[in-house]
Design a protein around this motif. Structure first.
Motif, PDB file in Angstrom:
ATOM      1  N   PHE A  43       0.838  -1.196   0.000  1.00 39.40           N
ATOM      2  CA  PHE A  43       0.000   0.000   0.000  1.00 39.40           C
ATOM      3  C   PHE A  43       0.875   1.248   0.000  1.00 39.40           C
ATOM      4  CE2 PHE A  43      -2.961  -2.988   2.209  1.00 39.40           C
ATOM      5  CZ  PHE A  43      -3.982  -2.947   1.276  1.00 39.40           C
ATOM      6  N   SER A  44       0.502   2.217  -0.802  1.00 40.43           N
ATOM      7  CA  SER A  44       1.085   3.554  -0.726  1.00 40.43           C
ATOM      8  C   SER A  44       0.231   4.346   0.266  1.00 40.43           C
ATOM      9  CB  SER A  44       1.076   4.223  -2.094  1.00 40.43           C
ATOM     10  OG  SER A  44       1.876   3.496  -3.002  1.00 40.43           O
ATOM     11  N   VAL A  45       0.879   4.938   1.273  1.00 41.80           N
ATOM     12  CA  VAL A  45       0.129   5.572   2.360  1.00 41.80           C
ATOM     13  C   VAL A  45       0.665   6.981   2.593  1.00 41.80           C
ATOM     14  CG1 VAL A  45      -0.803   5.252   4.674  1.00 41.80           C
ATOM     15  CG2 VAL A  45       0.037   3.275   3.400  1.00 41.80           C
ATOM     16  N   LYS A  46      -0.253   7.946   2.626  1.00 42.31           N
ATOM     17  CA  LYS A  46       0.132   9.341   2.860  1.00 42.31           C
ATOM     18  C   LYS A  46      -0.675   9.922   4.018  1.00 42.31           C
ATOM     19  CE  LYS A  46       1.949  11.035  -1.538  1.00 42.31           C
ATOM     20  NZ  LYS A  46       1.831  12.082  -2.576  1.00 42.31           N
ATOM     21  N   ARG A  47      -0.002  10.738   4.833  1.00 49.81           N
ATOM     22  CA  ARG A  47      -0.713  11.496   5.855  1.00 49.81           C
ATOM     23  C   ARG A  47      -1.532  12.603   5.190  1.00 49.81           C
ATOM     24  NH1 ARG A  47       3.029  13.791  10.428  1.00 49.81           N
ATOM     25  NH2 ARG A  47       1.084  14.937  10.774  1.00 49.81           N
ATOM     26  N   THR A  48      -2.664  12.897   5.793  1.00 52.94           N
ATOM     27  CA  THR A  48      -3.510  13.995   5.332  1.00 52.94           C
ATOM     28  C   THR A  48      -3.837  14.897   6.519  1.00 52.94           C
ATOM     29  OG1 THR A  48      -5.577  12.814   5.762  1.00 52.94           O
ATOM     30  CG2 THR A  48      -4.555  12.460   3.598  1.00 52.94           C
ATOM     31  N   LYS A  49      -4.531  15.985   6.254  1.00 54.50           N
ATOM     32  CA  LYS A  49      -4.911  16.892   7.343  1.00 54.50           C
ATOM     33  C   LYS A  49      -5.798  16.193   8.367  1.00 54.50           C
ATOM     34  CE  LYS A  49      -4.620  21.199   4.702  1.00 54.50           C
ATOM     35  NZ  LYS A  49      -5.379  22.385   4.188  1.00 54.50           N
ATOM     36  N   LYS A  50      -6.628  15.271   7.873  1.00 55.20           N
ATOM     37  CA  LYS A  50      -7.580  14.601   8.761  1.00 55.20           C
ATOM     38  C   LYS A  50      -7.100  13.242   9.251  1.00 55.20           C
ATOM     39  CE  LYS A  50     -11.631  16.865   6.757  1.00 55.20           C
ATOM     40  NZ  LYS A  50     -12.962  16.659   6.126  1.00 55.20           N
ATOM     41  N   GLY A  51      -5.975  12.757   8.743  1.00 56.77           N
ATOM     42  CA  GLY A  51      -5.492  11.443   9.149  1.00 56.77           C
ATOM     43  C   GLY A  51      -4.523  10.876   8.140  1.00 56.77           C
TER      44      GLY A  51
END
Length: 405
Positions: free
Chosen positions: A114-122
């Protein structure tokens, strides 16, 4: 915008029009419109669809880059993959008898990065969009096993704790007998906060093992894989066949080729995918470049019931292949090299008297090159079995039977 006719599919699954111009998500015989941009067609629209075109089974297909061929019928894809192998052999002047393709079912892929990125909400976990760094969430993926999909929330929690807003984590999830085996790369360097927080995530999501940039952080249960009668705990991130059905198809073909051999050498043996099941009837010498994988194989063999002797040897078969005098005690060989093939080792097999060879390959082009060398040295290619365990992708795997005389 001009009109083009798609002539064939390329090895990556794109349609090819005269030029050549590559057009994604098209099929041979289709008439399309598009704008030429270098060697690619953009803004492609289908004018005349192929009879082999179907509705994609996954709602994410048009945006997600994880699959290339969901727009084609199963029958078309099966024949196309066989033809990819056939054409590679023909380019070497070879012909083969092909057995019916073995295709893994939907929702059976037991391993995914999985490619996983942090976001503003999580955070968001998924696959990249086509030809893009954009991460697409895939909650209804039709490719991955439900157990792998169930680890997506854990991947997102790992990114919230240990990812940066500018970077991207790769979270490799492997289904095991004991839960998800998770290996993370691309995260923050380990510090005290991560050493406290990561085991808590492993506990919360019942991960069997959690590895962070090569270091095991938590292991609730050793993540076992079953190879025949043996249970093996591979090193984190170690090679594993993509589906249970694909592995079973490859193993059945290999067992048939090896037949009643009493002494078998397994070249590029990994953690024992073939060596350990074969050891139910024959003594096996497993050769592999990664010592950790051999250690896992050895532990699995020692703890398994009623297996014949399995010896092992850590050896770089590209630089130091087994020589004919080392091969002379074996009745059969299994060889499963990486995509580059096994040119150096095949050259020594050609000089050997090994009676039967089960050749497993994930690259039709390098396989055809190596098959040509074996045939020129006096081996007969009896049959080829194509195995499609990377469903809806352009990836092709196969097993081929070679015998002396």
């Amino acid at each position: 915008m001009s009109e083009y006719k798609i002539q064939r599919l390329g090895h990556q699954g794109d349609g090819i029009a005269a030029g050549p111009l590559f057009a994604p998500l098209t099929l041979p015989g289709e008439v399309v419109t598009g704008t030429a941009d270098g060697t690619r067609l953009t803004d492609v629209r289908i004018v005349t669809p192929s009879a082999d075109r179907v509705a994609a089974p996954c709602r994410h297909f048009k945006t997600c880059g994880g699959c290339q061929l969901q727009h084609a019928s199963d029958e078309f894809v099966a024949q196309w993959k066989i033809d990819v192998v056939r054409r590679a052999l023909e380019a070497q002047g070879l012909e083969a008898a092909f057995r019916p393709i073995q295709t893994s079912p939907p929702q059976s892929r037991r391993r995914a990065g999985f490619s996983v990125k942090r976001t503003k909400k999580g955070a968001m976990a998924g696959f990249h969009a086509r030809a893009s760094g954009l991460v697409i969430e895939i909650p209804d993926c039709q490719l991955l096993h439900p157990d792998v999909m169930a680890a997506r929330p854990a991947a997102e929690a790992l990114a919230v704790l240990g990812g940066s807003r500018k970077g991207e984590l790769t979270v490799m999830v492997t289904r095991s007998m004991d839960g998800a085996d998770v290996a993370v790369t691309g995260g923050k360097p380990l510090d005290n906060d991560l050493r406290i927080g990561l085991p808590a995530i492993a506990e919360e999501f019942s991960l069997a093992r959690l590895t962070w940039d090569g270091e095991v952080i938590a292991m609730r249960e050793p993540p076992r894989q079953q190879f025949g009668r043996a249970h093996v705990v591979p090193p984190a991130g170690a090679f594993l066949q993509a589906t249970d059905a694909g592995e079973a198809a490859l193993l059945a073909a290999v067992r048939e080729i090896v037949g009643g051999a009493a002494q078998v050498v397994d070249l590029f043996a990994g953690c024992g995918t073939f060596a350990l099941p074969i050891a139910e009837k024959a003594e096996v010498h497993a050769v592999e470049g990664e010592a950790q994988m051999l250690a896992a194989l050895d532990r699995g063999w020692r703890e398994a019931p009623a297996l014949k002797k399995v010896s092992h040897e850590a050896r770089d078969l590209f630089r130091r292949p087994l020589m004919p005098d080392e091969l002379k005690r074996f009745d059969a060989a299994v060889i499963d090299p990486p995509r580059a093939g096994a040119e150096a080792q095949v050259a020594e097999l050609c000089r050997s008297q090994v009676a039967r060879i089960a050749f497993v390959s994930c690259n039709p082009v390098s396989f055809a090159r190596d098959a040509k060398a074996l045939v020129d040295a006096g081996y007969r290619m009896e049959w080829v079995q194509v195995v499609d365990q990377f469903r809806w992708s352009a990836h092709v795997e196969l097993v081929a039977a070679f015998c002396r005389g």
